[in-house]
Write a protein that holds these residues in place. Structure first.
Motif, PDB file in Angstrom:
ATOM      1  N   TYR A 309     -41.275  -5.484 -51.708  1.00 32.45           N
ATOM      2  CA  TYR A 309     -42.288  -6.083 -50.834  1.00 32.45           C
ATOM      3  C   TYR A 309     -42.846  -5.052 -49.854  1.00 32.45           C
ATOM      4  CZ  TYR A 309     -44.344  -9.283 -47.385  1.00 32.45           C
ATOM      5  OH  TYR A 309     -45.203  -9.922 -46.526  1.00 32.45           O
ATOM      6  N   ALA A 310     -41.970  -4.293 -49.217  1.00 30.45           N
ATOM      7  CA  ALA A 310     -42.403  -3.311 -48.229  1.00 30.45           C
ATOM      8  C   ALA A 310     -43.229  -2.201 -48.879  1.00 30.45           C
ATOM      9  CB  ALA A 310     -41.199  -2.718 -47.507  1.00 30.45           C
ATOM     10  N   THR A 311     -42.818  -1.775 -50.074  1.00 35.02           N
ATOM     11  CA  THR A 311     -43.552  -0.725 -50.783  1.00 35.02           C
ATOM     12  C   THR A 311     -44.976  -1.176 -51.084  1.00 35.02           C
ATOM     13  OG1 THR A 311     -41.519   0.115 -51.799  1.00 35.02           O
ATOM     14  CG2 THR A 311     -43.589   0.735 -52.838  1.00 35.02           C
ATOM     15  N   THR A 312     -45.125  -2.382 -51.594  1.00 34.21           N
ATOM     16  CA  THR A 312     -46.448  -2.921 -51.918  1.00 34.21           C
ATOM     17  C   THR A 312     -47.329  -3.012 -50.682  1.00 34.21           C
ATOM     18  OG1 THR A 312     -45.541  -4.203 -53.758  1.00 34.21           O
ATOM     19  CG2 THR A 312     -47.680  -4.890 -52.905  1.00 34.21           C
ATOM     20  N   GLU A 313     -46.769  -3.523 -49.585  1.00 42.70           N
ATOM     21  CA  GLU A 313     -47.550  -3.713 -48.361  1.00 42.70           C
ATOM     22  C   GLU A 313     -47.946  -2.384 -47.719  1.00 42.70           C
ATOM     23  OE1 GLU A 313     -48.623  -6.793 -47.119  1.00 42.70           O
ATOM     24  OE2 GLU A 313     -47.948  -7.379 -49.125  1.00 42.70           O
ATOM     25  N   LEU A 314     -47.027  -1.436 -47.699  1.00 40.69           N
ATOM     26  CA  LEU A 314     -47.337  -0.141 -47.081  1.00 40.69           C
ATOM     27  C   LEU A 314     -48.323   0.659 -47.917  1.00 40.69           C
ATOM     28  CD1 LEU A 314     -43.779   0.845 -45.791  1.00 40.69           C
ATOM     29  CD2 LEU A 314     -45.787   0.410 -44.367  1.00 40.69           C
ATOM     30  N   GLN A 315     -48.196   0.591 -49.229  1.00 41.27           N
ATOM     31  CA  GLN A 315     -49.105   1.338 -50.092  1.00 41.27           C
ATOM     32  C   GLN A 315     -50.551   0.880 -49.960  1.00 41.27           C
ATOM     33  OE1 GLN A 315     -47.175   0.909 -53.955  1.00 41.27           O
ATOM     34  NE2 GLN A 315     -46.559   3.067 -53.941  1.00 41.27           N
ATOM     35  N   LEU A 348     -45.038   5.405 -31.333  1.00 36.91           N
ATOM     36  CA  LEU A 348     -45.824   4.200 -31.101  1.00 36.91           C
ATOM     37  C   LEU A 348     -45.119   2.964 -31.655  1.00 36.91           C
ATOM     38  CD1 LEU A 348     -49.514   5.358 -31.719  1.00 36.91           C
ATOM     39  CD2 LEU A 348     -48.388   4.843 -29.551  1.00 36.91           C
ATOM     40  N   LEU A 349     -44.448   3.106 -32.791  1.00 37.10           N
ATOM     41  CA  LEU A 349     -43.699   1.973 -33.339  1.00 37.10           C
ATOM     42  C   LEU A 349     -42.594   1.536 -32.377  1.00 37.10           C
ATOM     43  CD1 LEU A 349     -43.377   2.899 -37.130  1.00 37.10           C
ATOM     44  CD2 LEU A 349     -44.818   1.115 -36.122  1.00 37.10           C
ATOM     45  N   ASP A 350     -41.957   2.513 -31.739  1.00 36.76           N
ATOM     46  CA  ASP A 350     -40.905   2.180 -30.775  1.00 36.76           C
ATOM     47  C   ASP A 350     -41.473   1.357 -29.620  1.00 36.76           C
ATOM     48  OD1 ASP A 350     -38.189   2.474 -29.576  1.00 36.76           O
ATOM     49  OD2 ASP A 350     -39.328   3.572 -28.048  1.00 36.76           O
ATOM     50  N   LYS A 351     -42.679   1.663 -29.193  1.00 35.44           N
ATOM     51  CA  LYS A 351     -43.319   0.881 -28.123  1.00 35.44           C
ATOM     52  C   LYS A 351     -43.511  -0.575 -28.533  1.00 35.44           C
ATOM     53  CE  LYS A 351     -43.770   4.443 -25.403  1.00 35.44           C
ATOM     54  NZ  LYS A 351     -42.874   4.573 -24.225  1.00 35.44           N
ATOM     55  N   MET A 352     -43.534  -0.801 -29.854  1.00 41.65           N
ATOM     56  CA  MET A 352     -43.695  -2.159 -30.380  1.00 41.65           C
ATOM     57  C   MET A 352     -42.343  -2.794 -30.741  1.00 41.65           C
ATOM     58  SD  MET A 352     -46.868  -1.350 -32.967  1.00 41.65           S
ATOM     59  CE  MET A 352     -47.744   0.192 -32.737  1.00 41.65           C
ATOM     60  N   GLY A 353     -41.257  -2.099 -30.377  1.00 42.39           N
ATOM     61  CA  GLY A 353     -39.922  -2.628 -30.635  1.00 42.39           C
ATOM     62  C   GLY A 353     -39.397  -2.345 -32.030  1.00 42.39           C
ATOM     63  N   ILE A 354     -40.082  -1.456 -32.773  1.00 41.77           N
ATOM     64  CA  ILE A 354     -39.715  -1.177 -34.164  1.00 41.77           C
ATOM     65  C   ILE A 354     -38.992   0.161 -34.237  1.00 41.77           C
ATOM     66  CG2 ILE A 354     -40.575  -0.862 -36.515  1.00 41.77           C
ATOM     67  CD1 ILE A 354     -43.096  -2.473 -35.558  1.00 41.77           C
ATOM     68  N   VAL A 393     -45.528  -3.181 -41.026  1.00 45.63           N
ATOM     69  CA  VAL A 393     -46.845  -2.903 -41.608  1.00 45.63           C
ATOM     70  C   VAL A 393     -47.932  -3.042 -40.545  1.00 45.63           C
ATOM     71  CG1 VAL A 393     -48.555  -3.675 -43.301  1.00 45.63           C
ATOM     72  CG2 VAL A 393     -46.125  -3.565 -43.935  1.00 45.63           C
ATOM     73  N   ALA A 394     -47.857  -4.107 -39.766  1.00 43.29           N
ATOM     74  CA  ALA A 394     -48.834  -4.299 -38.687  1.00 43.29           C
ATOM     75  C   ALA A 394     -48.744  -3.176 -37.662  1.00 43.29           C
ATOM     76  CB  ALA A 394     -48.603  -5.657 -38.024  1.00 43.29           C
ATOM     77  N   GLY A 395     -47.514  -2.746 -37.366  1.00 39.54           N
ATOM     78  CA  GLY A 395     -47.318  -1.670 -36.405  1.00 39.54           C
ATOM     79  C   GLY A 395     -47.869  -0.344 -36.903  1.00 39.54           C
ATOM     80  N   VAL A 396     -47.673  -0.053 -38.186  1.00 41.48           N
ATOM     81  CA  VAL A 396     -48.200   1.182 -38.768  1.00 41.48           C
ATOM     82  C   VAL A 396     -49.725   1.166 -38.742  1.00 41.48           C
ATOM     83  CG1 VAL A 396     -48.396   2.545 -40.883  1.00 41.48           C
ATOM     84  CG2 VAL A 396     -46.175   1.621 -40.199  1.00 41.48           C
ATOM     85  N   LYS A 397     -50.303   0.030 -39.066  1.00 42.96           N
ATOM     86  CA  LYS A 397     -51.769  -0.092 -39.035  1.00 42.96           C
ATOM     87  C   LYS A 397     -52.302   0.139 -37.621  1.00 42.96           C
ATOM     88  CE  LYS A 397     -52.294  -3.300 -42.943  1.00 42.96           C
ATOM     89  NZ  LYS A 397     -52.626  -4.701 -43.330  1.00 42.96           N
ATOM     90  N   LYS A 398     -51.618  -0.423 -36.640  1.00 45.41           N
ATOM     91  CA  LYS A 398     -52.037  -0.249 -35.247  1.00 45.41           C
ATOM     92  C   LYS A 398     -51.894   1.206 -34.805  1.00 45.41           C
ATOM     93  CE  LYS A 398     -51.354  -2.180 -30.608  1.00 45.41           C
ATOM     94  NZ  LYS A 398     -50.596  -3.164 -29.799  1.00 45.41           N
ATOM     95  N   ALA A 399     -50.763   1.817 -35.192  1.00 49.84           N
ATOM     96  CA  ALA A 399     -50.539   3.223 -34.835  1.00 49.84           C
ATOM     97  C   ALA A 399     -51.597   4.111 -35.463  1.00 49.84           C
ATOM     98  CB  ALA A 399     -49.139   3.645 -35.286  1.00 49.84           C
ATOM     99  N   LYS A 400     -51.931   3.829 -36.717  1.00 47.14           N
ATOM    100  CA  LYS A 400     -52.964   4.616 -37.405  1.00 47.14           C
ATOM    101  C   LYS A 400     -54.307   4.502 -36.674  1.00 47.14           C
ATOM    102  CE  LYS A 400     -55.703   4.833 -41.597  1.00 47.14           C
ATOM    103  NZ  LYS A 400     -56.195   4.079 -42.760  1.00 47.14           N
ATOM    104  N   MET A 401     -54.660   3.290 -36.281  1.00 44.54           N
ATOM    105  CA  MET A 401     -55.927   3.074 -35.578  1.00 44.54           C
ATOM    106  C   MET A 401     -55.955   3.831 -34.246  1.00 44.54           C
ATOM    107  SD  MET A 401     -57.542  -0.557 -34.307  1.00 44.54           S
ATOM    108  CE  MET A 401     -56.211  -0.755 -33.097  1.00 44.54           C
TER     109      MET A 401
END
Length: 404
Positions: A309-315, A348-354, A393-401
């Protein structure tokens, strides 16, 4: 079917917040979390029978000794070692590797060859480099491909009558690759070489059978499988442990001491000098029991579902590249986003608790192979959920932006 939400109730730390956000702990390849059942065992030891072992006739010492040796038998049964004395209690995987490396100092000779895989953690590289420097033996590397798999044809070509030792991890900590260690062990034995397998990353995900593998040495750390830090196990075949000299001198590992000569204790105490991490050893046994109650086949199936699931979503994230796409892999995803340093994403992920791991993961040769400074590594355990994957996935998208 494994019920992750129910299992999460056993882990107090999963209820906390980080930076005002619910903790999403995805750094399990570095250290797994500890369930209340194991924490209770640790508290019980210090509250009720804290004493040194093997040396006292008083009740507390006898109770502590019984619990410690009971843990050794739990470990023996879990890993299916033939004898309890083939289980050496260590301070962890690195300690176990160095113990074996030290023992081979007087066995290897100039002209001998040792093989190590390109997928290794530094702890399964540096001790062998040091060993080769001391003995004059030659270190050779089993190469890998871009998927993160070992090149087995090249491995076979490297094997010869000069090969004395082969070192390989069961699962790569950086990429999640599950290596074909049965094949590697079998081929090494055909040329008379001994094999040490680093099982630190494998032990949380599968049950390794020492007798079925026919491996010579296997090392693990308790903190990878819901136990405490600072304790682990070295399995060694009796014939090898009998042949190797002690790693350290001191109390417990002796039979008789005079100023003229000392004789050594029988296995396993020959390799267990000094007061051990008694509480840690007992808790290690409790952690193994905890994981076995959940069931390793259930754990493997659930973690594979999370990985898929994680692989599909991150890709699906534009510019994201996953490193390590072996056909056989466990629940580890190492990735980068084009043009962004992994450290910045992790911060940035750490700031989101991840909680993820960033850097070279003590596997610099792998990063050099891919010509990258490091990766972001998300590693999943049986108490993680798809909801947490969604948060990642949401956190990575936010960090990328934010970083683009």
């Amino acid at each position: 079917m494994l019920n992750a939400e129910k299992i999460r109730q056993d882990f107090p730390i999963l209820n906390r917040q980080v930076n005002g956000k619910p903790l999403v702990y995805l750094d399990n390849a570095a250290t797994s979390q500890t369930p209340q059942q194991v924490i209770d065992v640790i508290v019980d030891y210090y509250a009720n029978y804290n004493a040194n072992i093997h040396r006292g006739v008083h009740t507390l010492s006898q109770e502590a000794t019984d619990k410690y040796e009971e843990a050794r038998h739990i470990i023996q049964k879990h890993f299916n070692a033939k004898h309890a004395h083939e289980i050496i209690m260590t301070a962890g995987t690195t300690h176990g590797i160095n113990l074996v490396a030290s023992g081979f100092t007087n066995i290897l000779q100039k002209g001998d060859e040792v093989l190590v895989s390109a997928l290794e953690h530094h702890s399964n590289i540096v001790p062998w480099q040091m060993l080769c420097q001391k003995t004059g033996a030659t270190l050779k590397v089993i190469p890998m491909n871009t998927e993160g798999e070992l090149l087995l044809t090249d491995y076979e070509a490297l094997l010869s009558e000069k090969t004395k030792l082969v070192f390989v991890n069961h699962i790569s900590n950086a990429l999640g690759t599950i290596n074909p260690i049965e094949y590697i062990i079998n081929k090494a034995h055909k040329v008379g070489a001994a094999v040490l397998v680093d099982g630190a990353q494998a032990c949380p995900h599968l049950k390794a059978d020492m007798q079925a593998l026919d491996v010579d040495f296997y090392v693990v750390s308790a903190h990878k499988m819901c136990g405490p830090t600072g304790v682990g196990m070295l399995y060694g075949k009796e014939k090898w442990l009998s042949k190797l000299p002690p790693y350290q001198g001191g109390g417990e590992m002796i039979s008789e001491v005079t100023f003229q000569k000392s004789t050594y204790a029988d296995l396993p105490h020959k390799f267990e000098a000094g007061t051990p991490n008694i509480c840690g050893g007992i808790a290690f046994g409790a952690a193994i029991n905890y994981m076995n109650r959940i069931g390793f086949s259930e754990i493997a199936a659930y973690e594979h579902e999370l990985l898929t699931y994680a692989t599909t979503e991150l890709q699906a994230i534009d510019g994201l590249k996953i490193y390590g796409t072996a056909k056989e892999k466990t629940s580890v995803i190492s990735f980068n986003i084009k043009g962004i340093h992994p450290y910045d994403i992790g911060t940035l992920l750490d700031k989101m608790g991840i909680a993820v791991r960033t850097g070279h993961h003590c596997a610099q040769p792998i990063m050099n192979f891919y010509q990258i400074p490091g990766t972001v590594r998300a590693s999943f355990a049986f108490y993680n959920t798809k909801k947490e994957v969604d948060a990642l996935v949401a956190g990575v998208k936010k960090a990328k932006m934010m970083l683009s």
